[in-house]
Motif scaffolding. Structure first.
Motif, PDB file in Angstrom:
ATOM      1  N   LEU A  75      13.599  39.490  41.895  1.00 14.55           N
ATOM      2  CA  LEU A  75      14.665  40.174  41.488  1.00 14.55           C
ATOM      3  C   LEU A  75      15.802  39.964  42.582  1.00 14.55           C
ATOM      4  CD1 LEU A  75      15.530  42.063  39.184  1.00 14.55           C
ATOM      5  CD2 LEU A  75      13.149  41.311  39.109  1.00 14.55           C
ATOM      6  N   ARG A  76      15.263  39.941  43.763  1.00 15.88           N
ATOM      7  CA  ARG A  76      16.215  39.692  45.089  1.00 15.88           C
ATOM      8  C   ARG A  76      17.060  38.176  44.868  1.00 15.88           C
ATOM      9  NH1 ARG A  76      15.430  40.668  51.506  1.00 15.88           N
ATOM     10  NH2 ARG A  76      17.169  39.288  52.021  1.00 15.88           N
ATOM     11  N   GLU A  77      16.262  37.268  44.255  1.00 21.28           N
ATOM     12  CA  GLU A  77      16.703  35.975  43.963  1.00 21.28           C
ATOM     13  C   GLU A  77      17.752  35.767  42.883  1.00 21.28           C
ATOM     14  OE1 GLU A  77      17.514  31.966  44.518  1.00 21.28           O
ATOM     15  OE2 GLU A  77      16.202  33.115  45.687  1.00 21.28           O
ATOM     16  N   ALA A  78      17.421  36.720  41.786  1.00 23.63           N
ATOM     17  CA  ALA A  78      18.251  36.885  40.729  1.00 23.63           C
ATOM     18  C   ALA A  78      19.690  37.838  41.259  1.00 23.63           C
ATOM     19  CB  ALA A  78      17.911  37.717  39.623  1.00 23.63           C
ATOM     20  N   LEU A  79      19.475  38.825  42.044  1.00 22.98           N
ATOM     21  CA  LEU A  79      20.668  39.579  42.371  1.00 22.98           C
ATOM     22  C   LEU A  79      21.496  38.565  43.267  1.00 22.98           C
ATOM     23  CD1 LEU A  79      22.039  42.235  42.459  1.00 22.98           C
ATOM     24  CD2 LEU A  79      20.519  42.876  44.246  1.00 22.98           C
ATOM     25  N   SER A  80      20.831  37.788  44.201  1.00 19.91           N
ATOM     26  CA  SER A  80      21.506  36.969  44.855  1.00 19.91           C
ATOM     27  C   SER A  80      22.658  35.786  44.388  1.00 19.91           C
ATOM     28  CB  SER A  80      20.459  36.024  46.054  1.00 19.91           C
ATOM     29  OG  SER A  80      21.152  35.071  46.695  1.00 19.91           O
ATOM     30  N   ASN A  81      21.999  35.281  43.044  1.00 20.77           N
ATOM     31  CA  ASN A  81      22.814  34.627  42.551  1.00 20.77           C
ATOM     32  C   ASN A  81      23.820  35.461  41.814  1.00 20.77           C
ATOM     33  OD1 ASN A  81      21.573  31.520  41.977  1.00 20.77           O
ATOM     34  ND2 ASN A  81      19.848  32.875  42.034  1.00 20.77           N
ATOM     35  N   LEU A  82      24.024  36.417  41.261  1.00 26.74           N
ATOM     36  CA  LEU A  82      24.680  37.066  40.752  1.00 26.74           C
ATOM     37  C   LEU A  82      25.901  37.504  41.698  1.00 26.74           C
ATOM     38  CD1 LEU A  82      22.970  39.615  38.349  1.00 26.74           C
ATOM     39  CD2 LEU A  82      23.885  37.495  37.726  1.00 26.74           C
ATOM     40  N   VAL A  83      25.544  38.053  42.703  1.00 25.59           N
ATOM     41  CA  VAL A  83      26.410  38.410  44.019  1.00 25.59           C
ATOM     42  C   VAL A  83      27.166  37.244  44.346  1.00 25.59           C
ATOM     43  CG1 VAL A  83      26.852  39.337  45.955  1.00 25.59           C
ATOM     44  CG2 VAL A  83      25.209  40.353  44.485  1.00 25.59           C
ATOM     45  N   VAL A  98      28.298  46.433  42.997  1.00 25.80           N
ATOM     46  CA  VAL A  98      26.933  46.212  42.612  1.00 25.80           C
ATOM     47  C   VAL A  98      26.280  47.705  42.237  1.00 25.80           C
ATOM     48  CG1 VAL A  98      24.371  45.335  43.162  1.00 25.80           C
ATOM     49  CG2 VAL A  98      26.379  44.483  44.110  1.00 25.80           C
ATOM     50  N   ARG A  99      25.808  47.607  40.993  1.00 25.73           N
ATOM     51  CA  ARG A  99      25.425  49.141  40.524  1.00 25.73           C
ATOM     52  C   ARG A  99      24.078  49.023  39.933  1.00 25.73           C
ATOM     53  NH1 ARG A  99      29.105  49.073  37.303  1.00 25.73           N
ATOM     54  NH2 ARG A  99      30.829  49.789  38.446  1.00 25.73           N
ATOM     55  N   GLU A 139      29.618  43.488  38.954  1.00 21.81           N
ATOM     56  CA  GLU A 139      30.908  43.310  38.315  1.00 21.81           C
ATOM     57  C   GLU A 139      32.102  42.856  39.385  1.00 21.81           C
ATOM     58  OE1 GLU A 139      33.995  46.822  36.678  1.00 21.81           O
ATOM     59  OE2 GLU A 139      32.216  47.429  36.482  1.00 21.81           O
ATOM     60  N   ASP A 140      33.009  42.179  38.817  1.00 22.86           N
ATOM     61  CA  ASP A 140      33.956  41.520  39.773  1.00 22.86           C
ATOM     62  C   ASP A 140      35.001  41.705  39.220  1.00 22.86           C
ATOM     63  OD1 ASP A 140      34.354  38.868  38.382  1.00 22.86           O
ATOM     64  OD2 ASP A 140      32.397  38.415  38.887  1.00 22.86           O
ATOM     65  N   ASP A 141      36.503  41.318  39.758  1.00 22.88           N
ATOM     66  CA  ASP A 141      37.836  41.206  39.021  1.00 22.88           C
ATOM     67  C   ASP A 141      38.125  39.875  39.010  1.00 22.88           C
ATOM     68  OD1 ASP A 141      38.180  41.135  41.623  1.00 22.88           O
ATOM     69  OD2 ASP A 141      39.597  42.735  41.604  1.00 22.88           O
ATOM     70  N   GLY A 142      37.430  38.935  38.809  1.00 22.45           N
ATOM     71  CA  GLY A 142      37.694  37.453  38.910  1.00 22.45           C
ATOM     72  C   GLY A 142      38.297  37.141  37.474  1.00 22.45           C
ATOM     73  N   PRO A 143      38.398  35.742  37.194  1.00 23.57           N
ATOM     74  CA  PRO A 143      38.860  35.134  36.058  1.00 23.57           C
ATOM     75  C   PRO A 143      37.989  35.446  34.551  1.00 23.57           C
ATOM     76  CG  PRO A 143      37.891  33.619  37.173  1.00 23.57           C
ATOM     77  CD  PRO A 143      37.837  34.544  37.952  1.00 23.57           C
ATOM     78  N   GLY A 144      36.859  36.007  34.774  1.00 22.39           N
ATOM     79  CA  GLY A 144      35.901  36.391  33.728  1.00 22.39           C
ATOM     80  C   GLY A 144      35.354  35.261  32.912  1.00 22.39           C
ATOM     81  N   ILE A 145      34.628  35.375  32.150  1.00 21.30           N
ATOM     82  CA  ILE A 145      33.953  34.299  31.149  1.00 21.30           C
ATOM     83  C   ILE A 145      34.300  34.779  29.581  1.00 21.30           C
ATOM     84  CG2 ILE A 145      31.757  33.267  30.252  1.00 21.30           C
ATOM     85  CD1 ILE A 145      30.616  34.268  32.828  1.00 21.30           C
ATOM     86  N   GLY A 196      37.923  40.600  34.704  1.00 20.25           N
ATOM     87  CA  GLY A 196      37.067  40.227  35.312  1.00 20.25           C
ATOM     88  C   GLY A 196      35.592  40.054  34.416  1.00 20.25           C
ATOM     89  N   CYS A 197      34.275  40.124  35.219  1.00 17.76           N
ATOM     90  CA  CYS A 197      33.026  39.848  34.488  1.00 17.76           C
ATOM     91  C   CYS A 197      32.107  40.773  35.002  1.00 17.76           C
ATOM     92  CB  CYS A 197      32.590  38.328  34.790  1.00 17.76           C
ATOM     93  SG  CYS A 197      31.134  37.911  34.152  1.00 17.76           S
ATOM     94  N   ARG A 198      31.303  41.298  34.033  1.00 19.34           N
ATOM     95  CA  ARG A 198      30.095  42.168  34.279  1.00 19.34           C
ATOM     96  C   ARG A 198      28.820  41.701  33.776  1.00 19.34           C
ATOM     97  NH1 ARG A 198      30.971  47.653  31.796  1.00 19.34           N
ATOM     98  NH2 ARG A 198      32.312  48.035  33.568  1.00 19.34           N
TER      99      ARG A 198
END
Length: 460
Positions: free
Chosen positions: A354-362, A377-378, A391-397, A448-450
């Motif tokens: 789970l830490r590996e998955a979270l690392s990729n998301l962040v 991160v929530r 969640e971020d406020d980037g360009p989104g998907i 952004g994207c969540r």
């Protein structure tokens, strides 16, 4: 594009093969039953007419060379009486002349040979079909004839009753036979349906052999062939994972050395052109090292998904807190507001994965958010589900791309950055290994994207 081939039903095929012989058997059986029952009935009615004709023949008298017929009116009414049919008769003399009765009763057909003086035949009387029985009787040393004719109403009634009594059981028997075939085939195909459900319920990573002991002898060769194929696929996957793991492991050490040497060189005073080239080398080594780590993580999670270890209870809040420091420094370097909204969220799983998955998301959120942006991160805890959100406020998907970005090495067209397209694929594999779902949507305010991982809740 050609239309897909129609699916053929084995039960329907068997019914099509069995229906013609069953229908033919039904027709033959019905006809045989009809003849067996109808012939005695016809003979009984003919015998009744014959008896009446013989009785009338006894009323013929020969006196002084003349033939006379003496029948009281009461006897004639009795001879003509019938519940269903009309009865006619005629008495003919030795020369065929009419002596008494109905003149229009048809005579025996030409060429008919009496059997013991009796001729039975079908004819028509005043436009009505009739059955006629004609008998030769002696009259004063000569031969006269008495013909009895009756309409065929009760004979047709008898035929209908015989047909009904024979066709209905035959039809019910045929329907019962086809129903037994239908349900028998369905029951016989149940092992194949069970096998289909078992295979359909498996994940693509579940390559365990099927249990051939539960299959009937006819299905066992199919099960053995599937098990052989599953074994070959499993071996190919193991070879692929070994290759990925070995290649990634072998690359990590030289890449780490290359990165360290580039950093040492960049710490020295260098000409501007040389520094730019070294910075390119340093950036490429960082990206390649991350790719090697992702390949190694992917091989690890796939191997873990096929042979899962016993998982203890873990807390998403603690997983986030244990890795927060490495993300905070990078967020500060990019002037990004990295926030945490954490609630205790217990689940059954592997905290390392789970830490590996979270690392990729962040990493993705920090990579694609603009400077001065925000990443949150929530973790939340529900009655039956716990959730981990980044969640971020980037360009989104784009909505059309949200399913495809979970595929390996796929990057949405026009995506900036230097990613390899493996991050979200690793997240999906880790989520699948935990029975979790991956949801991709928009961030707060439609910007952004969540990305949300939804896990079954564990013990609290």
């Amino acid at each position: 594009m050609s239309a897909p081939p129609k699916r053929r039903s084995l039960r329907a095929l068997l019914l099509r093969l069995l229906l013609p012989p069953v229908a033919l058997t039904l027709a033959i059986g019905t006809y045989a039953a009809y003849r067996v029952a109808a012939d005695p009935g016809t003979e009984a009615y003919d015998q009744s007419l014959l008896n009446t004709a013989l009785a009338l023949g006894e009323r013929i008298r020969a006196q002084d060379g003349r033939v006379a017929f003496d029948l009281p009116n009461v006897a004639e009414r009795i001879a003509r009486s019938d519940k269903y049919d009309e009865i006619f008769y005629i008495v003919r003399g030795p020369a065929g002349e009419r002596i008494a009765g109905d003149a229009s009763v048809p005579p025996p057909p030409a060429g008919a040979v009496p059997e013991d003086g009796v001729t039975a035949y079908d004819a028509a009387y005043e436009g009505k079909p009739v059955r006629v029985v004609s008998v030769l009787v002696p009259c004063g040393g000569q031969t006269c004839s008495v013909s009895m004719a009756e309409t065929t109403i009760k004979r047709q009634r008898l035929a209908r009753e015989i047909l009904a009594s024979s066709v209905l059981p035959q039809a019910l028997l045929a329907v019962l036979a086809l129903a037994l075939v239908w349900f028998g085939v369905a029951r016989g195909l149940r092992p194949l349906q069970d096998l289909s459900r078992e295979i359909g319920a498996r994940s693509p990573r579940d390559l365990r052999p099927l249990d051939a002991g539960k299959s009937p002898a006819e299905v066992r060769p199919l099960v053995d062939s599937i098990n052989h194929l599953l074994g070959e696929v499993a071996e190919a996957n193991r070879n692929q994972q070994r290759f990925l793991a070995n290649a990634a492991h072998q690359l990590r050490t030289p890449l780490a050395g290359l990165r360290a040497h580039a950093e040492l060189a960049l710490a020295q005073p260098l000409p501007a052109a040389c520094r730019a080239e070294l910075e390119q080398v340093h950036g490429a080594s960082v990206r390649t090292a991350r790719l090697a780590n992702q390949l190694l993580a992917l091989a690890r999670v796939e191997a873990g998904a096929r042979a899962p270890a016993a998982r203890a209870g873990a807390n998403l809040k603690q997983v986030v807190e244990s890795a927060a420091d490495e993300w905070v420094h990078r967020a500060l370097d990019r002037d990004i507001d990295l926030g945490f909204e954490l609630a205790d969220a217990t689940f059954h799983g592997d905290a390392f994965l789970l830490r590996e998955a979270l690392s990729n998301l962040v990493h993705n959120a920090l990579e694609y958010s603009p400077r001065g942006g925000r990443v949150t991160v929530r973790t939340t805890n529900g009655a039956a589900r716990v959730r981990l959100e980044v969640e971020d406020d980037g360009p989104g998907i784009a909505a059309a791309e949200r399913g495809r970005v979970l595929e390996r090495f796929y990057r949405a067209p026009g995506t900036a950055g230097t990613g390899s397209g493996l991050g979200l694929a690793i997240v999906r594999e880790i989520a699948a290994a935990h029975g979790a779902e991956v949801e991709i949507g928009e961030g707060e305010g439609g910007r952004g994207c969540r990305v949300t991982l939804v896990f079954p809740a564990g013990v609290n």
